[in-house]
Design a protein around this motif. Structure first.
Motif: not given
Length: 302
Positions: A145, A148, A171, A174-176, A180
């Motif tokens: 995370e 980002k 992914l 929850k990191i594109n 991101d």
């Protein structure tokens, strides 16, 4: 008593017979020459590998293995380097190569492109639970995370351990990567990823754990400066793949040669160490279903 002229062959007939005999001999010689040429072509096994490291390193790693396979198969082994991952896939399915060291993703690409006309023979035992590592020099990065807004490099776009699986785990966190991260790049190879991170060109990168461990062991990376901050769970990765049209007896010879490598023997130990393998084990296409699913989910397999 038969008249003597009934056994006589006229000169023109004799000439025709001689001509036909000569033509027949030439035909046989031509066929024999063609057969010999075809046989010679079949006696060369054209081998390649995805260029996940520098070309000189790939050649160095393959040389003892190539000599070993020559002994075991009775064939000449020719190592043909390729320019990129895509070329290794195209080379095999277009019959310019006979056997390729693929990553899991390149195997899946070859399987899809050839409509299941490729067969994975063996993998290293380590490839049953292969891993990728995320590395950085940035003191503020400790988990996925934290990436980002940072700059990041993958390896090759077609690399399993240098792109596909790292992207999948990003992914999942929850990191594109495309939206991101501040900027993403593709270094082209695992050792190049380490160079990009250690040289300050990017904040972080991902590569396969095998190359990372090798570079650390060879003191080619300063672990006080560059550190691993995330290691992925295990997944199936590299394998040696051939086309489905390779004769079954040759496939068996090659498979048996790999499976016979024994680390307790000095010559075999050198080969296994260069391949970063404890031993080789059989593999099958079904092992790479998760890789194929990950590629579809990441939008990397059309």
């Amino acid at each position: 008593m038969l008249p003597t002229h009934s056994l006589h062959i006229s000169r023109p007939s004799r000439r025709r017979s001689t001509a036909l005999l000569a033509a027949g001999l030439l035909g046989l010689l031509g066929f024999s020459g063609l057969s010999m040429a075809q046989s010679q072509v079949q006696q060369v096994l054209r081998v390649s590998a995805i260029p996940d490291e520098a070309p000189t390193e790939l050649q160095r790693k393959f040389k003892p293995l190539g000599a070993y396979l020559e002994k075991k198969t009775g064939m000449k082994i020719e190592f043909i380097p390729v320019t990129d991952y895509a070329a290794s896939v195209e080379g095999l399915i277009n019959k310019k190569l006979d056997m390729v060291w693929f990553g899991g993703f390149t195997f899946v690409q070859a399987k899809v492109r050839s409509k299941d006309q490729v067969i994975p023979l063996v993998q290293r035992e380590e490839d049953e639970k292969f891993k990728s590592v995320f590395i950085t020099t940035n003191k503020d990065i400790h988990k996925l995370e934290d990436l980002k807004g940072k700059t990041f490099t993958f390896g090759s776009e077609s690399s399993t351990s240098g792109h596909l699986m790292p992207r999948s785990y990003l992914l999942a966190a929850k990191i594109n990567p495309d939206t991101d991260l501040k900027r993403i790049a593709f270094s082209g190879a695992h050792d190049a990823t380490v160079a990009a991170v250690s040289g300050g060109k990017v904040d972080a990168g991902a590569l396969n754990i095998s190359v990372w461990d090798k570079l650390v062991a060879q003191n080619k990376v300063d672990t006080k400066q560059v550190r691993v901050f995330y290691t992925t769970p295990g997944y199936f990765d590299y394998n040696w793949t051939v086309r489905a049209d390779m004769p079954a007896d040759l496939r068996k010879k090659i498979t048996d040669a790999f499976l016979s490598l024994d680390a307790s023997k000095a010559e075999d130990k050198e080969i296994l160490e260069l391949q970063r393998a404890s031993r080789f084990i059989p593999t099958k296409a079904e092992n790479y279903k998760a890789i194929e699913a990950a590629a579809h989910n990441a939008g990397l397999l059309k």
